[in-house]
Design a protein around this motif. Structure first.
Motif, PDB file in Angstrom:
ATOM      1  N   HIS A  77      45.113  51.712  47.236  1.00 23.85           N
ATOM      2  CA  HIS A  77      44.366  51.027  48.305  1.00 23.85           C
ATOM      3  C   HIS A  77      42.872  51.334  48.204  1.00 23.85           C
ATOM      4  O   HIS A  77      42.222  51.667  49.210  1.00 23.85           O
ATOM      5  N   THR A  78      42.353  51.216  47.002  1.00 26.25           N
ATOM      6  CA  THR A  78      40.967  51.608  46.737  1.00 26.25           C
ATOM      7  C   THR A  78      40.292  50.561  45.857  1.00 26.25           C
ATOM      8  O   THR A  78      40.916  50.003  44.946  1.00 26.25           O
ATOM      9  N   VAL A  79      39.032  50.314  46.156  1.00 27.73           N
ATOM     10  CA  VAL A  79      38.183  49.468  45.314  1.00 27.73           C
ATOM     11  C   VAL A  79      37.113  50.361  44.712  1.00 27.73           C
ATOM     12  O   VAL A  79      36.562  51.231  45.403  1.00 27.73           O
ATOM     13  N   TYR A  80      36.819  50.134  43.446  1.00 31.60           N
ATOM     14  CA  TYR A  80      35.874  50.982  42.726  1.00 31.60           C
ATOM     15  C   TYR A  80      34.667  50.171  42.245  1.00 31.60           C
ATOM     16  O   TYR A  80      34.762  48.972  42.004  1.00 31.60           O
ATOM     17  N   LEU A  81      33.586  50.892  42.068  1.00 28.71           N
ATOM     18  CA  LEU A  81      32.452  50.349  41.341  1.00 28.71           C
ATOM     19  C   LEU A  81      32.051  51.408  40.322  1.00 28.71           C
ATOM     20  O   LEU A  81      31.505  52.456  40.679  1.00 28.71           O
ATOM     21  N   GLN A  82      32.399  51.152  39.069  1.00 33.99           N
ATOM     22  CA  GLN A  82      32.039  52.053  37.977  1.00 33.99           C
ATOM     23  C   GLN A  82      30.639  51.680  37.518  1.00 33.99           C
ATOM     24  O   GLN A  82      30.405  50.541  37.104  1.00 33.99           O
ATOM     25  N   MET A  83      29.737  52.634  37.586  1.00 35.36           N
ATOM     26  CA  MET A  83      28.339  52.377  37.239  1.00 35.36           C
ATOM     27  C   MET A  83      27.968  53.242  36.043  1.00 35.36           C
ATOM     28  O   MET A  83      28.085  54.471  36.107  1.00 35.36           O
ATOM     29  N   SER A  84      27.537  52.601  34.978  1.00 36.03           N
ATOM     30  CA  SER A  84      27.153  53.315  33.765  1.00 36.03           C
ATOM     31  C   SER A  84      25.730  52.944  33.389  1.00 36.03           C
ATOM     32  O   SER A  84      25.196  51.938  33.856  1.00 36.03           O
ATOM     33  N   ASN A  85      25.151  53.759  32.513  1.00 28.35           N
ATOM     34  CA  ASN A  85      23.783  53.517  32.077  1.00 28.35           C
ATOM     35  C   ASN A  85      22.868  53.243  33.278  1.00 28.35           C
ATOM     36  O   ASN A  85      22.109  52.272  33.293  1.00 28.35           O
ATOM     37  N   LEU A  86      22.955  54.112  34.264  1.00 26.66           N
ATOM     38  CA  LEU A  86      22.194  53.915  35.493  1.00 26.66           C
ATOM     39  C   LEU A  86      20.700  54.004  35.235  1.00 26.66           C
ATOM     40  O   LEU A  86      20.238  54.773  34.368  1.00 26.66           O
ATOM     41  N   LYS A  87      19.968  53.217  36.004  1.00 24.26           N
ATOM     42  CA  LYS A  87      18.526  53.161  35.897  1.00 24.26           C
ATOM     43  C   LYS A  87      17.894  53.548  37.232  1.00 24.26           C
ATOM     44  O   LYS A  87      18.536  53.386  38.278  1.00 24.26           O
ATOM     45  N   PRO A  88      16.659  54.001  37.239  1.00 18.69           N
ATOM     46  CA  PRO A  88      16.011  54.349  38.509  1.00 18.69           C
ATOM     47  C   PRO A  88      16.025  53.205  39.520  1.00 18.69           C
ATOM     48  O   PRO A  88      16.142  53.439  40.724  1.00 18.69           O
ATOM     49  N   GLU A  89      15.957  51.980  39.049  1.00 15.95           N
ATOM     50  CA  GLU A  89      15.966  50.840  39.963  1.00 15.95           C
ATOM     51  C   GLU A  89      17.335  50.596  40.601  1.00 15.95           C
ATOM     52  O   GLU A  89      17.470  49.739  41.475  1.00 15.95           O
ATOM     53  N   ASP A  90      18.347  51.324  40.163  1.00 12.79           N
ATOM     54  CA  ASP A  90      19.655  51.260  40.815  1.00 12.79           C
ATOM     55  C   ASP A  90      19.717  52.163  42.048  1.00 12.79           C
ATOM     56  O   ASP A  90      20.709  52.145  42.776  1.00 12.79           O
ATOM     57  N   THR A  91      18.700  52.950  42.265  1.00 10.44           N
ATOM     58  CA  THR A  91      18.662  53.849  43.413  1.00 10.44           C
ATOM     59  C   THR A  91      18.743  53.076  44.716  1.00 10.44           C
ATOM     60  O   THR A  91      18.093  52.045  44.882  1.00 10.44           O
ATOM     61  N   GLY A  92      19.549  53.597  45.630  1.00  7.67           N
ATOM     62  CA  GLY A  92      19.672  52.971  46.940  1.00  7.67           C
ATOM     63  C   GLY A  92      20.930  53.428  47.645  1.00  7.67           C
ATOM     64  O   GLY A  92      21.687  54.253  47.121  1.00  7.67           O
ATOM     65  N   VAL A  93      21.137  52.883  48.815  1.00  9.84           N
ATOM     66  CA  VAL A  93      22.371  53.119  49.544  1.00  9.84           C
ATOM     67  C   VAL A  93      23.341  51.993  49.194  1.00  9.84           C
ATOM     68  O   VAL A  93      22.979  50.813  49.275  1.00  9.84           O
ATOM     69  N   TYR A  94      24.527  52.372  48.808  1.00  5.40           N
ATOM     70  CA  TYR A  94      25.549  51.410  48.410  1.00  5.40           C
ATOM     71  C   TYR A  94      26.608  51.331  49.502  1.00  5.40           C
ATOM     72  O   TYR A  94      27.143  52.351  49.942  1.00  5.40           O
ATOM     73  N   TYR A  95      26.883  50.124  49.915  1.00 10.95           N
ATOM     74  CA  TYR A  95      27.871  49.860  50.963  1.00 10.95           C
ATOM     75  C   TYR A  95      29.006  49.032  50.387  1.00 10.95           C
ATOM     76  O   TYR A  95      28.745  48.076  49.638  1.00 10.95           O
ATOM     77  N   CYS A  96      30.222  49.352  50.756  1.00 11.58           N
ATOM     78  CA  CYS A  96      31.286  48.408  50.456  1.00 11.58           C
ATOM     79  C   CYS A  96      31.494  47.523  51.682  1.00 11.58           C
ATOM     80  O   CYS A  96      31.157  47.904  52.815  1.00 11.58           O
ATOM     81  N   ALA A  97      32.017  46.344  51.452  1.00 13.21           N
ATOM     82  CA  ALA A  97      32.082  45.332  52.495  1.00 13.21           C
ATOM     83  C   ALA A  97      33.116  44.283  52.115  1.00 13.21           C
ATOM     84  O   ALA A  97      33.488  44.159  50.949  1.00 13.21           O
ATOM     85  N   THR A  98      33.577  43.543  53.091  1.00 14.21           N
ATOM     86  CA  THR A  98      34.349  42.349  52.769  1.00 14.21           C
ATOM     87  C   THR A  98      33.362  41.302  52.242  1.00 14.21           C
ATOM     88  O   THR A  98      32.169  41.330  52.583  1.00 14.21           O
ATOM     89  N   CYS A  99      33.823  40.413  51.392  1.00 13.59           N
ATOM     90  CA  CYS A  99      32.915  39.438  50.783  1.00 13.59           C
ATOM     91  C   CYS A  99      33.612  38.092  50.630  1.00 13.59           C
ATOM     92  O   CYS A  99      34.835  38.010  50.584  1.00 13.59           O
ATOM     93  N   TRP A 100      32.798  37.072  50.568  1.00 10.47           N
ATOM     94  CA  TRP A 100      33.314  35.714  50.342  1.00 10.47           C
ATOM     95  C   TRP A 100      32.190  34.852  49.795  1.00 10.47           C
ATOM     96  O   TRP A 100      31.012  35.167  49.925  1.00 10.47           O
ATOM     97  N   ALA A 101      32.609  33.740  49.177  1.00  7.07           N
ATOM     98  CA  ALA A 101      31.630  32.822  48.609  1.00  7.07           C
ATOM     99  C   ALA A 101      31.026  31.984  49.717  1.00  7.07           C
ATOM    100  O   ALA A 101      31.727  31.223  50.388  1.00  7.07           O
ATOM    101  N   GLY A 102      29.705  32.156  49.941  1.00  6.84           N
ATOM    102  CA  GLY A 102      29.003  31.341  50.919  1.00  6.84           C
ATOM    103  C   GLY A 102      28.378  30.141  50.232  1.00  6.84           C
ATOM    104  O   GLY A 102      28.822  29.706  49.170  1.00  6.84           O
ATOM    105  N   VAL A 103      27.337  29.640  50.805  1.00  6.73           N
ATOM    106  CA  VAL A 103      26.630  28.491  50.246  1.00  6.73           C
ATOM    107  C   VAL A 103      25.565  29.012  49.288  1.00  6.73           C
ATOM    108  O   VAL A 103      24.537  29.536  49.693  1.00  6.73           O
ATOM    109  N   GLY A 104      25.847  28.908  48.006  1.00  7.64           N
ATOM    110  CA  GLY A 104      24.870  29.325  47.014  1.00  7.64           C
ATOM    111  C   GLY A 104      24.768  30.823  46.809  1.00  7.64           C
ATOM    112  O   GLY A 104      23.942  31.289  46.027  1.00  7.64           O
ATOM    113  N   GLN A 105      25.581  31.598  47.488  1.00 11.38           N
ATOM    114  CA  GLN A 105      25.524  33.047  47.349  1.00 11.38           C
ATOM    115  C   GLN A 105      26.821  33.635  47.897  1.00 11.38           C
ATOM    116  O   GLN A 105      27.613  32.932  48.510  1.00 11.38           O
TER     117      GLN A 105
END
Length: 121
Positions: A77-105
Motif C-alpha cells: 500500500h505504498t507509492v514510491y518516487l525513486q530519485m537518482s542523479n539528483l541535482k541542486p534544482e531538485d531541492t524542495g518540499v515533496y508532497y504526495c497527492a491524489t492526481c488526475w488529468a486536468g485540462v492541459g495538465q
C-alpha cells in the motif's frame, strides 16, 4: 478522502539518490492515482509525477525524465518516487497527492504534509 503521508526525504550530494515513499494514514491509496508535487523555495508548486491505480506512469515532469521513477506496491500500500542523479534544482518540499488529468495538465489534491529534499552542489 484519503490522508497521505510522505517519508524518505533528506540531504544528499549532487548526483546522489533518494527514494520517497507515500502511504495512507487514513483510508487506502490503492484505488487512487497518486502523484508527487514539489515546491522549491520561492517557487510555485509543480507536478512531478502521476501514477495510475494499476501502476502505469501517466505523467512525469520533463526535467526529471531519465532520473526519477514512479512506482507502487499494492501489497505494501505504498507509492514510491525513486530519485537518482539528483541535482541542486531538485531541492524542495515533496508532497504526495491524489492526481488526475486536468485540462492541459495534471491536477493534484489531498496533499500530505511533505518531506524535505535538499541536494547540495
Amino acid at each position: 478522502q484519503v490522508h497521505l503521508e510522505e517519508s524518505g526525504g533528506g540531504l544528499v550530494q549532487s548526483g546522489g539518490s533518494l527514494r520517497l515513499s507515500c502511504t495512507a494514514s487514513r483510508g487506502s491509496l490503492d484505488d487512487y492515482a497518486i502523484g508527487w508535487v514539489r515546491q522549491a523555495p520561492g517557487k510555485e508548486r509543480e507536478g512531478v509525477s502521476c501514477i495510475n491505480s494499476s501502476g502505469g506512469t501517466a505523467y512525469l515532469l520533463d526535467a526529471v525524465k531519465g532520473r526519477f521513477t514512479a512506482s507502487r506496491d499494492h501489497g505494501k500500500h505504498t507509492v514510491y518516487l525513486q530519485m537518482s542523479n539528483l541535482k541542486p534544482e531538485d531541492t524542495g518540499v515533496y508532497y504526495c497527492a491524489t492526481c488526475w488529468a486536468g485540462v492541459g495538465q495534471y491536477d493534484y489534491d489531498d496533499l500530505g504534509q511533505g518531506t524535505q529534499v535538499t541536494v547540495r552542489p
